[in-house]
Design a protein around this motif. Structure first.
Motif, PDB file in Angstrom:
ATOM      1  N   SER A  31       0.832  -1.207   0.000  1.00 16.63           N
ATOM      2  CA  SER A  31       0.000   0.000   0.000  1.00 16.63           C
ATOM      3  C   SER A  31       0.868   1.259   0.000  1.00 16.63           C
ATOM      4  O   SER A  31       0.625   2.200  -0.761  1.00 16.63           O
ATOM      5  N   PHE A  34       2.494   1.672  -3.400  1.00 11.93           N
ATOM      6  CA  PHE A  34       1.639   2.217  -4.455  1.00 11.93           C
ATOM      7  C   PHE A  34       1.666   3.743  -4.422  1.00 11.93           C
ATOM      8  O   PHE A  34       1.824   4.399  -5.463  1.00 11.93           O
ATOM      9  N   TYR A  48      -4.079   4.342  -1.672  1.00  5.61           N
ATOM     10  CA  TYR A  48      -4.240   2.919  -1.961  1.00  5.61           C
ATOM     11  C   TYR A  48      -5.575   2.448  -1.402  1.00  5.61           C
ATOM     12  O   TYR A  48      -5.909   2.692  -0.247  1.00  5.61           O
ATOM     13  N   PHE A  61      -3.285  -3.691  -8.024  1.00  2.00           N
ATOM     14  CA  PHE A  61      -3.220  -2.478  -8.833  1.00  2.00           C
ATOM     15  C   PHE A  61      -3.932  -2.703 -10.152  1.00  2.00           C
ATOM     16  O   PHE A  61      -4.295  -3.831 -10.509  1.00  2.00           O
ATOM     17  N   ASN A 259      -6.968   0.727  -7.933  1.00  2.00           N
ATOM     18  CA  ASN A 259      -5.695   1.425  -7.746  1.00  2.00           C
ATOM     19  C   ASN A 259      -5.016   1.548  -9.111  1.00  2.00           C
ATOM     20  O   ASN A 259      -4.260   0.668  -9.517  1.00  2.00           O
TER      21      ASN A 259
END
Length: 899
Positions: A31, A34, A48, A61, A259
């Motif tokens: 997380s 990202f 995230y 993602f 995401n």
């Protein structure tokens, strides 16, 4: 077909995936990784969003790729990155989910075909085995231990009520050997009787579901927007995935947000010749005339294609896709038979040039059976395809050019699919005549503006285009229709209200609501105000609401004004054809100048044998921590910061270490594997092999580190050696860069020449984010494009406002917000350790190009390299280019360069 060259945007997508996977391990939290990765790549860290029903910190993602962007190839190419940089294992199980059985069958064929680019992309991961769900129910342990297994299935196959799903949870004697000699942690992870696919489902531990749980599959979800609300997606959590990657043109950004790690724009696809844009739209209320116009357009395109073929171009036979209305008993409709009769009877189209593709009539399947290349075969005569709702899923034809819609464009699914077929051009390339690089749509409709708006909606909802970019990608075929398409001008039009003094009040209640919304009545002045252009049909309706001839004449005259002189159009420099070319930094290479876009072009000594191969204390510490993870240990709190560290990745590494037991390799074999998996093209194999062997020998001589443990950690070792080699290469490149560009005789090696010029294409501007007004509002009038890329700071916004103000005063011809990492629409200057993208580029009235970069005081020192390369570019240009870096809004530094 294996000689497939990836497009630039595809390489950038893969780079984003690679960066994210590496960051997952660096940050120890997918997380956090990202947010950090999106900040690094796009200048704004994104939040995230965990996937409901899955571990909160599982790598998850989405790749947003519009129709025609090659999602399947990207997914196949990603498998090697999954193994190497996320899972850190040589082999894995990939659960590849598709939306339907036709797509499943098509994907399986392509992934298994050794001649297909998809299969070639998969081979980057080493030995592979592609199977369907039926094959997987008897897969052997040896297969999973010696190859990466790709299981292709539909999402529906994992719904509880589906027969295939129940079999996934059933015991199978063929799978019993997978559960022999399991560690305690592995047995604890197996599904129990009460955790099967439902109470009515027979269940036993030796099931495919439990094989998947042991192997921690990575999940690829194609067309993910169709599955986010399905039970099938929730069922995937039962398999304990090691991560989930979505690929879709239209990700969910609101209800259950995806995401989005990387977003590809339609402009990028157009620049890379992946889709035919713009869509040239023409509306005609008479269906027979509409069809005749489409036939005329097809014939004209065919003539152009024949002319180009005689000049050496590839074979092309433009095809028309016709969406007919459904047949309804007792009701006259423009159904398949009526359209076919019109083509044959009134236009003398031979019957063999027409094919029907409906649920009952499978004309395209017969074409595929009769011709080796299907409808694209030169021996195939078909020029018209009539369908009703949709064509066969996955059907692609680069010859599809024209969409004719007899039905309403609000029939969303069918129009989206047919439009996608017209846009895509697999295997095609840009044609010399611009007319052959566009798509065409003919729609039976009286209202052009409404039809254009509906078509844009379909491009956004179905093809995955950005709302901000669809305006310029749907254009009118006729000038009189273009004036009524206000949305197509991107808001760059001023509509002046037209007052009409009448002796009587029109009966506004008798008019349609859309027409009433364009009108207002002033009782005091007896004046009708027309606030938007009126079509001829709307004008006729309005004149029918008054009685006197004088009122009718006044309304007709005012309506004509509303769609002509009352409209003030503002055109951007790109739209009116102004060229914007910027000289680039060129390097002399083998006697000629070429774009300097890679420091590897420099000649420099690069021999690994000259460097110390001893593992550092930091590298040994990383290996020690990694060993704790692989043996089940965890580090829950980060020393110093007290931050709680994710448990997901350590548990994943432990489980994969138990599932994929490494072979007992010798030191020589381990060194050979490391060399093979260290992609460093600047090195000779001998120098790389010597360095790796020395590094590994020193490592194995360290205390408590056996060959078995080194084998277990070979992916981590590979990463450490790769980082060391990369750091050493950067040192060598940095020295060579300084010598080549800044030594006294640099002018003999580098130049800013007309040989290398960056040309900003009128339709290739593709910002990852458009400016949304977050720093304030300003009416930008001199930006080169209609779209405006987002600003990273308030200082950048203030600079843009100042530049536009100077342009409106005539001191700048036009300017643009330069984009970062957008190949085809970004100007850059190459540095030793990356590329420098100036914030703004301006063209002065004299033709001189001015590059402007803004920097806050906190980043001024770190930007020394940017100032250095920018200054060199300006110095070598013989006065054609200027560069300035502005600190603390000191616009006087820019003003001094405007004269």
């Amino acid at each position: 077909m294996t000689g497939f060259a990836p497009k630039t945007y595809q390489s950038q997508v893969l780079e984003s995936i690679d960066t994210y996977f590496r960051s997952c391990h660096e940050q120890r939290s997918p997380s956090l990784a990202f947010t950090a990765t999106t900040e690094r790549l796009w200048g704004r860290g994104l939040a995230y969003h965990p996937l409901s029903g899955f571990p909160a910190d599982m790598p998850y993602f989405c790749l947003r790729v519009p129709t025609g962007g090659g999602k399947t190839w990207l997914a196949a190419k990603s498998v090697a990155l999954v193994n190497t940089h996320l899972l850190h294992c040589e082999y894995s199980v990939i659960l590849w989910l598709v939306p339907s059985k036709p797509i499943r069958d098509q994907t399986l064929r392509a992934l298994r075909d050794r001649r297909h680019p998809y299969h070639a992309a998969l081979r980057d991961a080493g030995p592979i085995t592609v199977m369907d769900l039926e094959d997987a129910k008897s897969v052997t342990r040896a297969t999973l231990d010696t190859s990466t297994a790709i299981i292709v299935a539909t999402r529906q196959a994992f719904q509880v009520e589906d027969e295939e799903c129940r079999k996934v949870y059933q015991s199978s004697g063929a799978l019993m050997h997978h559960f022999e000699h399991l560690a305690a942690a592995q047995r604890d992870a197996l599904l129990k009787d009460s955790e099967g696919a439902g109470q009515t489902t027979p269940y036993a531990p030796c099931s495919l579901a439990n094989v998947l749980r042991l192997r921690r599959p990575f999940v690829i979800v194609d067309e993910a927007h169709n599955s986010r609300t399905e039970l099938a997606f929730d069922m995937l959590a039962r398999f304990r995935p090691g991560g989930v990657m979505e690929l879709t043109a239209t990700p969910d950004l609101e209800r259950t947000p995806s995401n989005v790690l990387h977003s590809v724009s339609a402009a990028e696809l157009k620049a890379e010749e992946m889709i035919k844009l713009p869509v040239v739209l023409e509306t005609e209320p008479n269906w027979q005339q509409c069809l005749a116009d489409a036939i005329g357009r097809r014939d004209a395109l065919h003539q152009l294609a024949d002319q180009e073929r005689r000049a050496g171009a590839a074979y092309l036979r433009p095809i028309v896709l016709i969406q007919a209305e459904p047949h309804r008993s007792g009701v006259e409709t423009l159904d398949v038979e009526r359209v076919r009769d019109e083509l044959i009877g009134n236009h003398r189209i031979p019957a063999d040039e027409i094919v029907v593709a409906t649920g009952e009539e499978k004309g395209l399947e017969k074409i595929d059976a009769d011709h080796q290349l299907g409808i694209a075969d030169p021996a195939c005569p078909v020029k018209y395809v009539i369908t009703q709702r949709a064509l066969a899923e996955g059907w692609d034809c680069p010859f599809a050019y024209i969409l004719v819609s007899m039905a309403s464009l609000h029939s969303a699914t069918a129009v989206e699919q047919l439009l996608g077929r017209v846009l895509r051009q697999p295997g095609a390339s840009r044609r010399s005549d611009a007319a052959l690089n566009q798509s065409y749509a003919f729609v039976v409709s009286r209202n052009f503006a409404e039809t254009a708006s509906a078509l844009r909606d379909r491009l956004v909802a179905g093809a995955g285009f950005e709302r901000r970019e669809v305006g310029e990608f749907v254009t009118a075929a006729r000038a009189e229709q273009a004036r009524l398409d206000l949305d197509g001008h991107g808001g760059r039009v001023v509509v002046h209200p037209v007052p009409v003094t009448l002796s009587e009040k029109p009966d506004l209640k008798a008019l349609s609501k859309p027409l009433r919304n364009k009108l207002s009545w002033d009782v005091r002045l007896n004046t009708l105000l027309i606030t938007a252009p009126l079509t001829e049909e709307e004008t006729a309706a309005l004149t029918g609401s008054v009685r006197s001839e004088a009122a009718v004449a006044a309304i007709v005259e005012a309506a004509e004004v509303s769609r002509t002189t009352a409209l003030e159009f503002f055109h951007t420099p790109a739209e009116v054809g102004d060229r914007f070319q910027v000289p680039q930094l060129a390097l002399r290479w083998q006697g000629e100048f070429k774009l300097f876009d890679d420091p590897e072009l420099l000649e420099y000594p690069w021999d690994l044998s000259l460097y110390d191969a001893l593992p550092t204390s930091d590298e040994l510490s990383v290996l020690s921590a990694g060993l704790q993870v692989s043996e089940g240990g965890e580090i829950d709190v980060e020393a110093g910061s007290g931050r709680v560290v994710s448990r997901f990745l350590p548990e994943l590494q432990r489980d994969l270490g138990l599932a994929y037991q490494p072979e007992n390799w010798s030191e020589l074999r381990l060194a050979a594997w490391l060399c093979r998996n260290l992609p460093e093209p600047s090195l000779t194999h001998a120098s790389k092999q010597a360095f790796v062997a020395a590094w590994l020998s020193e490592l194995l001589g360290a205390e408590k580190l056996t060959l078995g443990r080194a084998n277990l950690q070979k992916f981590l070792i590979r990463k450490l050696i790769e980082a060391r080699i990369s750091a050493l290469r950067k040192q060598a490149v940095g020295k060579a860069f300084q010598q080549a560009l800044f030594a006294g005789d640099a002018a003999s090696r580098v130049a800013v020449s007309e040989v290398c010029v960056f040309d900003f294409h009128p339709q290739a501007y593709a910002p990852s984010r458009d400016y949304d007004g977050r720093f304030g509002r300003f009416d930008f009038r001199k930006h080169y494009y209609g779209r405006l890329g987002d600003f990273d700071s308030a200082d950048e916004f203030a600079c843009a406002c100042w530049l536009d103000t100077q342009a409106q005063k005539g001191r700048i011809r036009h300017w643009l917000r330069n984009l970062v990492r957008r190949e085809g629409c970004s100007f850059f200057l190459q540095k030793a350790d990356g590329r420098f993208y100036p914030d703004f580029l301006c063209q002065l009235p004299t033709g001189v190009v001015l590059a402007v970069e803004t920097k806050g005081a906190d980043r001024w020192t770190a930007a020394a390299d940017d100032r250095l390369i920018g200054g060199l570019w300006a110095e070598l240009s013989d006065g054609r280019c200027r560069f300035v870096m502005v600190k603390d809004k000191r616009w006087d530094a820019v003003e001094a360069l405007l004269s």
